[in-house]
Every structure is written in structure tokens, then in C-alpha cells.
Design an enzyme around this catalytic site. Structure first.
Site, PDB file in Angstrom:
ATOM      1  N   GLU A 174      -4.772  16.802 -11.770  1.00  0.00           N
ATOM      2  CA  GLU A 174      -5.349  17.134 -13.073  1.00  0.00           C
ATOM      3  C   GLU A 174      -6.851  17.370 -13.019  1.00  0.00           C
ATOM      4  OE1 GLU A 174      -3.140  15.466 -16.403  1.00  0.00           O
ATOM      5  OE2 GLU A 174      -4.998  15.391 -17.529  1.00  0.00           O
ATOM      6  N   ARG A 231       0.826  -1.238   0.000  1.00  0.00           N
ATOM      7  CA  ARG A 231       0.000   0.000   0.000  1.00  0.00           C
ATOM      8  C   ARG A 231       0.848   1.271   0.000  1.00  0.00           C
ATOM      9  NH1 ARG A 231      -2.922  -3.132   3.839  1.00  0.00           N
ATOM     10  NH2 ARG A 231      -4.606  -4.215   2.773  1.00  0.00           N
ATOM     11  N   LYS A 290       2.844  11.300 -11.709  1.00  0.00           N
ATOM     12  CA  LYS A 290       1.999  10.432 -12.530  1.00  0.00           C
ATOM     13  C   LYS A 290       2.739   9.123 -12.739  1.00  0.00           C
ATOM     14  CE  LYS A 290      -0.955  13.413 -15.320  1.00  0.00           C
ATOM     15  NZ  LYS A 290      -1.248  13.901 -16.683  1.00  0.00           N
ATOM     16  N   ARG A 345      -3.576  21.184 -14.957  1.00  0.00           N
ATOM     17  CA  ARG A 345      -2.478  20.262 -15.286  1.00  0.00           C
ATOM     18  C   ARG A 345      -2.605  19.684 -16.695  1.00  0.00           C
ATOM     19  NH1 ARG A 345       0.665  15.723 -11.624  1.00  0.00           N
ATOM     20  NH2 ARG A 345       1.916  14.934 -13.361  1.00  0.00           N
ATOM     21  N   ASN A 358      -0.366  18.323 -21.326  1.00  0.00           N
ATOM     22  CA  ASN A 358      -0.588  17.318 -22.363  1.00  0.00           C
ATOM     23  C   ASN A 358      -0.720  17.934 -23.751  1.00  0.00           C
ATOM     24  OD1 ASN A 358      -0.473  14.865 -20.991  1.00  0.00           O
ATOM     25  ND2 ASN A 358      -2.479  15.273 -20.087  1.00  0.00           N
ATOM     26  N   HIS A 416      -0.355  15.850 -26.853  1.00  0.00           N
ATOM     27  CA  HIS A 416      -0.418  14.448 -26.445  1.00  0.00           C
ATOM     28  C   HIS A 416      -1.671  13.727 -26.953  1.00  0.00           C
ATOM     29  CE1 HIS A 416       2.879  15.715 -23.943  1.00  0.00           C
ATOM     30  NE2 HIS A 416       2.983  14.551 -23.343  1.00  0.00           N
ATOM     31  N   GLU A 442       9.534  17.615 -25.317  1.00  0.00           N
ATOM     32  CA  GLU A 442       8.864  17.975 -24.051  1.00  0.00           C
ATOM     33  C   GLU A 442       9.440  19.272 -23.495  1.00  0.00           C
ATOM     34  OE1 GLU A 442       6.179  16.415 -23.030  1.00  0.00           O
ATOM     35  OE2 GLU A 442       6.323  14.271 -23.419  1.00  0.00           O
ATOM     36  N   LYS A 464       6.913  22.931 -14.805  1.00  0.00           N
ATOM     37  CA  LYS A 464       6.112  21.754 -14.427  1.00  0.00           C
ATOM     38  C   LYS A 464       5.758  21.807 -12.947  1.00  0.00           C
ATOM     39  CE  LYS A 464       4.967  17.076 -14.894  1.00  0.00           C
ATOM     40  NZ  LYS A 464       5.061  15.808 -15.570  1.00  0.00           N
ATOM     41  N   HIS A 485      -0.600  10.557 -28.580  1.00  0.00           N
ATOM     42  CA  HIS A 485      -0.943   9.221 -28.067  1.00  0.00           C
ATOM     43  C   HIS A 485      -1.633   8.388 -29.146  1.00  0.00           C
ATOM     44  CE1 HIS A 485      -0.849  10.212 -23.453  1.00  0.00           C
ATOM     45  NE2 HIS A 485       0.352  10.052 -23.979  1.00  0.00           N
ATOM     46  N   HIS A 539       7.857   8.323 -27.829  1.00  0.00           N
ATOM     47  CA  HIS A 539       6.823   9.172 -27.232  1.00  0.00           C
ATOM     48  C   HIS A 539       7.045  10.653 -27.592  1.00  0.00           C
ATOM     49  CE1 HIS A 539       3.949  10.645 -24.273  1.00  0.00           C
ATOM     50  NE2 HIS A 539       4.889  11.440 -23.791  1.00  0.00           N
TER      51      HIS A 539
HETATM   52  P1  NAD Z   1      12.364   5.296 -22.221  1.00  0.00           P
HETATM   53  O1  NAD Z   1      12.180   5.195 -20.784  1.00  0.00           O
HETATM   54  O2  NAD Z   1      11.871   4.160 -23.060  1.00  0.00           O
HETATM   55  O3  NAD Z   1      13.897   5.537 -22.530  1.00  0.00           O
HETATM   56  C1  NAD Z   1      14.296   5.691 -23.874  1.00  0.00           C
HETATM   57  C2  NAD Z   1      15.398   4.722 -24.263  1.00  0.00           C
HETATM   58  O4  NAD Z   1      16.636   5.257 -23.819  1.00  0.00           O
HETATM   59  C3  NAD Z   1      15.297   3.346 -23.681  1.00  0.00           C
HETATM   60  O5  NAD Z   1      15.766   2.405 -24.615  1.00  0.00           O
HETATM   61  C4  NAD Z   1      16.230   3.410 -22.483  1.00  0.00           C
HETATM   62  O6  NAD Z   1      16.715   2.149 -22.110  1.00  0.00           O
HETATM   63  C5  NAD Z   1      17.327   4.284 -23.030  1.00  0.00           C
HETATM   64  N1  NAD Z   1      18.063   5.047 -22.035  1.00  0.00           N
HETATM   65  C6  NAD Z   1      17.555   5.711 -20.968  1.00  0.00           C
HETATM   66  N2  NAD Z   1      18.519   6.417 -20.365  1.00  0.00           N
HETATM   67  C7  NAD Z   1      19.650   6.188 -21.044  1.00  0.00           C
HETATM   68  C8  NAD Z   1      20.978   6.651 -20.907  1.00  0.00           C
HETATM   69  N3  NAD Z   1      21.300   7.550 -19.988  1.00  0.00           N
HETATM   70  N4  NAD Z   1      21.899   6.187 -21.763  1.00  0.00           N
HETATM   71  C9  NAD Z   1      21.562   5.314 -22.753  1.00  0.00           C
HETATM   72  N5  NAD Z   1      20.318   4.863 -22.944  1.00  0.00           N
HETATM   73  C10 NAD Z   1      19.368   5.302 -22.105  1.00  0.00           C
HETATM   74  O7  NAD Z   1      11.652   6.606 -22.814  1.00  0.00           O
HETATM   75  P2  NAD Z   1      11.477   8.085 -22.267  1.00  0.00           P
HETATM   76  O8  NAD Z   1      11.400   8.915 -23.476  1.00  0.00           O
HETATM   77  O9  NAD Z   1      12.441   8.418 -21.224  1.00  0.00           O
HETATM   78  O10 NAD Z   1      10.050   8.033 -21.570  1.00  0.00           O
HETATM   79  C11 NAD Z   1       8.878   7.766 -22.293  1.00  0.00           C
HETATM   80  C12 NAD Z   1       7.848   7.267 -21.334  1.00  0.00           C
HETATM   81  O11 NAD Z   1       7.575   8.278 -20.368  1.00  0.00           O
HETATM   82  C13 NAD Z   1       6.541   6.913 -21.958  1.00  0.00           C
HETATM   83  O12 NAD Z   1       6.101   5.696 -21.438  1.00  0.00           O
HETATM   84  C14 NAD Z   1       5.607   8.026 -21.536  1.00  0.00           C
HETATM   85  O13 NAD Z   1       4.263   7.614 -21.442  1.00  0.00           O
HETATM   86  C15 NAD Z   1       6.174   8.372 -20.196  1.00  0.00           C
HETATM   87  N6  NAD Z   1       5.861   9.732 -19.743  1.00  0.00           N
HETATM   88  C16 NAD Z   1       5.367   9.884 -18.499  1.00  0.00           C
HETATM   89  C17 NAD Z   1       5.106  11.136 -18.016  1.00  0.00           C
HETATM   90  C18 NAD Z   1       4.627  11.310 -16.601  1.00  0.00           C
HETATM   91  O14 NAD Z   1       4.237  12.429 -16.228  1.00  0.00           O
HETATM   92  N7  NAD Z   1       4.658  10.287 -15.792  1.00  0.00           N
HETATM   93  C19 NAD Z   1       5.358  12.260 -18.807  1.00  0.00           C
HETATM   94  C20 NAD Z   1       5.885  12.072 -20.080  1.00  0.00           C
HETATM   95  C21 NAD Z   1       6.139  10.792 -20.542  1.00  0.00           C
HETATM   96  N1  GLY Z   2       3.251  14.816 -18.638  1.00  0.00           N
HETATM   97  C1  GLY Z   2       2.001  15.358 -18.257  1.00  0.00           C
HETATM   98  C2  GLY Z   2       1.783  15.483 -16.806  1.00  0.00           C
HETATM   99  O1  GLY Z   2       2.646  15.180 -16.012  1.00  0.00           O
HETATM  100  O2  GLY Z   2       0.730  15.871 -16.389  1.00  0.00           O
END
Ligand code: NAD
Ligand code: GLY
Length: 376
Positions: A248, A132, A154, A252, A256, A259, A196, A238, A263, A276
Site C-alpha cells: 500500500e 518469526r 493484510k 492498493r 479501501n 472504508h 466488497e 484484487k 471504519h 464490516h
Molecule cells: P467474520 O469473520 O466475523 O464472519 C462473519 C460471521 O459469519 C461470524 O459470526 C462467523 O463465525 C460466521 N461464519 C463464517 N463463515 C461461516 C459459514 N460458512 N457458515 C456459517 N457461519 C459462518 O466477518 P467477515 O465479514 O468474514 O470479515 C470481516 C473482517 O474482515 C473484519 O475484521 C475486517 O476488518 C476484515 N477484513 C480484512 C481485510 C484484509 O485485507 N485483511 C479485508 C476486508 C475485511
Molecule cells: N481490503 C483492502 C486491502 O486488502 O488492501
């Protein structure tokens, strides 16, 4: 952690505070932070730390983090998930729970998400559910994760019927952005992260948009000063938005921008085809076009966004999935209300709002987006 305290970690280290009213934590931004035991000293006391990472990042960066954590915990273990958006799913989440249970992790065990947004989102979700809720720390290693996904709480995994559909709002104890980790990030991933960064200009700060336009070449070359400024300003914006609307309820949603279209591209093509950030970049162009077609912005604004995205190396032509396919995926967007898709639109450069749009205007945007000429 104040900026003065952070400076004692390493000169030039900066902090930005997130304050949701319920919780308050710091984003620490600097060089060489991962390997500094002092960086991890202020966390809740616990016997165990578990570093969640993936098969690509762990071999590059986990050893330094583990070594720096060892003075603070009796046991530090690492779990390596498979790499990729396709693994932001139940089996990977279960692998984390299996690891925690087989290693006797208790309620105080601290999870460290060492990786990009995928690792951060799934680790945060696991931390929010395990017993939890156990504490977790975001240690983002992609540009996208440092400026966006690690901040704001998130957390989620994907479902076959939609991205990030199963998740929680669950805030980390802190976010540590070690700029050195970006050195190993492939350029395509770096550029996806820039999408972003760019996003924060049109939605909240036209001055920052101008700064990005002016310093884009420095950013693409990963010049440390430009990078540190872009990450700090993105995190400040942010943090301000999340501080006003953690869950949100309204504001917030402006984070997006791009997005809803993005998406749909990601889901329609299948996870992993477009990154992404690439989908968000193309989606921002479409959302700007929508804003122009709705009469909110002059056409020059679209030209400005287009040129910046092209210069950054982001895709501007949308994949031709068919308008019906786009509309179907967009109907599943979390901002949809009573079946009506709601879009983040620009009322001016630096000011965003969320609203519905007539289907025929959205169809015009979709039809134009698949014919876009990058050189236009
Ligand atoms: P990712 O986590 O897939 O990383 C991208 C690639 O880079 C992967 O292959 C990873 O292994 C590699 N990598 C990461 N760090 C590295 C480093 N320092 N050196 C070499 N390789 C490295 O992708 P991302 O773009 O970081 O994140 C995308 C994800 O984030 C999506 O799932 C998206 O939905 C999510 N997201 C979430 C929020 C939120 O608010 N929670 C906001 C935006 C995006
Ligand atoms: N990436 C959008 C949010 O955090 O709300």
C-alpha cells in the site's frame, strides 16, 4: 496450481494467481475443496498442522478439513476462538500462541485459517509472529473473506483506538475458497460480503459493475455460476492491485473505497453493531457522494450506487454519530497523512484515486448521509 491441475480436483475449479514479485501463490475457487486431500498436497512439508477457527464455523466445517489434512501431517489440531469482531484482539491472539506452544508447534508447522475475515486476519498475524514466521493457508468461509480479506496478506488485530491498527503484511501459501462453505452463511453476512464484491466495479471495472447490476438477483439467490464468476473476478482485480502495490505505497489504497467512512461507522458504534461489509456499503455511498460534491462524478453516479446498494439490501443511511465523532474516527484512518484524512474517490465509474477533501465538503456528506431515504 494451474487451472488445468485445479480441474483435476473437481470440475469447474478455477485458479487466480497473486504475484507480488516477492511471493507468488494461488487462489483456488471451487466446490468440495475442503474435504479433498489432494487439495492440500502441495504445501510445505511439516509434522504438524493447526486449524484456527471459531466456535461457530468449526462445528460446521472443521471435521472435513481435518480429515483431508490427516494424510499429510502426523498431528492435526484445532483451536476454536470465540466468534466475533470484538475478539479480533490480544487475548484471542494469545490463545493461538498458547495452543501452538503447548502443542509443541515448530517453525514448519502450518496454520490453516478456517473462517471469515476475523479468523483470517488474526491467524495470519499469529503466523507472521510465531517463531518469526510460520507458513499459513487461508481457507475463507464467508463471501467477504473469499473476495477480499483472504487475499493480499493484510493481517491484523483491532485496538480500542482503531480497527486493524496492529498487524503485518504476511502472505499466505495459498487461498482455498470452497464455495460449499457459503451454504451455511447467514444471509445478512452474505449481503455484507456483497458490498466488497460491488466495490470492485466502481474502483476498477465498470463492466463488472454492470454485470453485478444485471446478475444481482442470481447473486442474492447464491446461484452457483453467478457466485463463482463474482468471486473469481473480484479475486482477479484484487490480485492485480496487490501485484502492483503489495504494501500500500499508493495504488492498493483504492481497495479501501468506502472504508474511511465505514471504519468510522464501525468504530463509532462499537464493533459488532454493524457488520464490516454493511459499514463499507454505506461508506461507498458516502464516498460516491463526496466524489460528486468534489465535481469528479455526475450526480447520476450517486443514484446508480444508491440503487444498487438498496437492491442488495445494504444500509444506505449512516448512523447519526455527529460529524465531529466521524471526523475524529476518520482522523485515525491509516491513509491519513500528517493529520489530513485521505479518501478514496471515484474519478469515473471504474476508476478510483486517493485524495484529501475540504472539511466543509466532508461535513456536507456526513450531514446528508444521516438523512438518506432508502427509497429515494
Ligand atoms: P467474520 O469473520 O466475523 O464472519 C462473519 C460471521 O459469519 C461470524 O459470526 C462467523 O463465525 C460466521 N461464519 C463464517 N463463515 C461461516 C459459514 N460458512 N457458515 C456459517 N457461519 C459462518 O466477518 P467477515 O465479514 O468474514 O470479515 C470481516 C473482517 O474482515 C473484519 O475484521 C475486517 O476488518 C476484515 N477484513 C480484512 C481485510 C484484509 O485485507 N485483511 C479485508 C476486508 C475485511
Ligand atoms: N481490503 C483492502 C486491502 O486488502 O488492501
Amino acid at each position: 496450481m494451474t487451472t488445468e491441475t485445479a480441474q483435476t480436483l473437481h470440475p469447474g475449479t478455477q485458479t487466480v494467481t497473486v504475484d507480488t514479485g516477492r511471493e507468488r501463490y494461488d487462489i483456488v475457487i471451487g466446490h468440495g475443496l475442503l474435504a479433498l486431500p489432494q487439495c492440500w498436497a502441495g504445501l510445505p512439508r511439516a509434522a504438524q498442522a493447526v486449524v484456527v477457527s471459531n466456535a461457530t464455523i468449526a462445528p460446521l466445517w472443521a471435521a472435513r478439513l481435518v480429515q483431508a489434512l490427516q494424510p499429510h501431517y502426523c498431528q492435526v489440531t484445532v483451536i476454536e476462538l470465540p466468534d466475533g469482531e470484538a475478539h479480533k484482539d490480544w487475548p484471542a491472539l494469545n490463545a493461538i500462541f498458547d495452543h501452538l506452544l503447548t502443542h509443541g508447534a515448530d517453525r514448519k508447522t502450518v496454520l490453516f485459517a478456517l473462517g471469515g475475515g476475523v479468523v483470517g486476519d488474526i491467524t495470519g498475524f499469529a503466523a507472521g509472529c510465531y517463531m518469526r514466521g510460520v507458513p499459513f493457508v487461508q481457507v475463507p468461509t464467508t463471501l467477504l473473506a473469499q473476495v477480499d480479506s483472504s487475499v493480499g496478506g493484510k493481517t491484523a488485530i483491532n485496538h480500542a483506538l482503531g480497527k486493524n491498527m496492529i498487524g503485518l503484511f504476511y502472505q499466505p501459501q495459498c487461498v482455498v475458497c470452497d464455495l460449499d462453505t457459503l451454504q451455511t452463511l447467514p444471509q445478512r453476512e452474505f449481503i455484507a460480503g456483497l458490498a466488497e464484491v460491488i466495490k470492485y466495479g466502481p474502483i476498477a471495472d465498470e463492466g463488472f459493475l454492470g454485470w453485478i447490476e444485471h446478475h444481482l438477483d442470481d447473486l442474492l439467490a447464491r446461484e452457483p455460476g453467478a457466485l463463482a464468476h463474482a468471486i473469481r473476478r473480484s479475486c482477479e482485480i484484487k490480485a492485480q492491485v496487490v501485484g502492483q502495490d503489495e504494501k500500500e505505497g499508493g495504488l492498493r489504497a483504492i481497495l479501501n473505497f468506502g472504508h474511511t467512512f465505514g471504519h468510522a461507522i464501525e468504530s463509532g458504534l462499537g464493533y459488532g453493531q454493524w457488520l464490516h461489509g454493511e459499514a463499507v456499503g454505506c461508506g461507498m455511498r458516502m464516498a460516491t457522494d463526496l466524489s460528486v460534491r468534489l465535481g469528479l462524478l455526475p450526480p447520476e453516479a450517486l443514484q446508480r450506487m444508491h440503487q444498487l446498494l438498496v437492491r442488495a439490501g445494504l444500509p444506505v443511511r449512516a448512523p447519526d454519530l455527529g460529524a465531529d465523532c466521524y471526523l475524529q474516527w476518520m482522523g485515525r484512518d491509516k491513509k491519513a497523512e500528517a493529520g489530513e484524512v485521505r479518501f478514496v474517490v471515484l474519478q469515473a465509474m471504474g476508476r478510483a484515486a486517493v485524495q484529501g477533501a475540504p472539511d466543509e465538503v466532508v461535513r456536507q456528506v456526513l450531514q446528508a448521509a444521516v438523512r438518506v431515504d432508502a427509497l429515494a
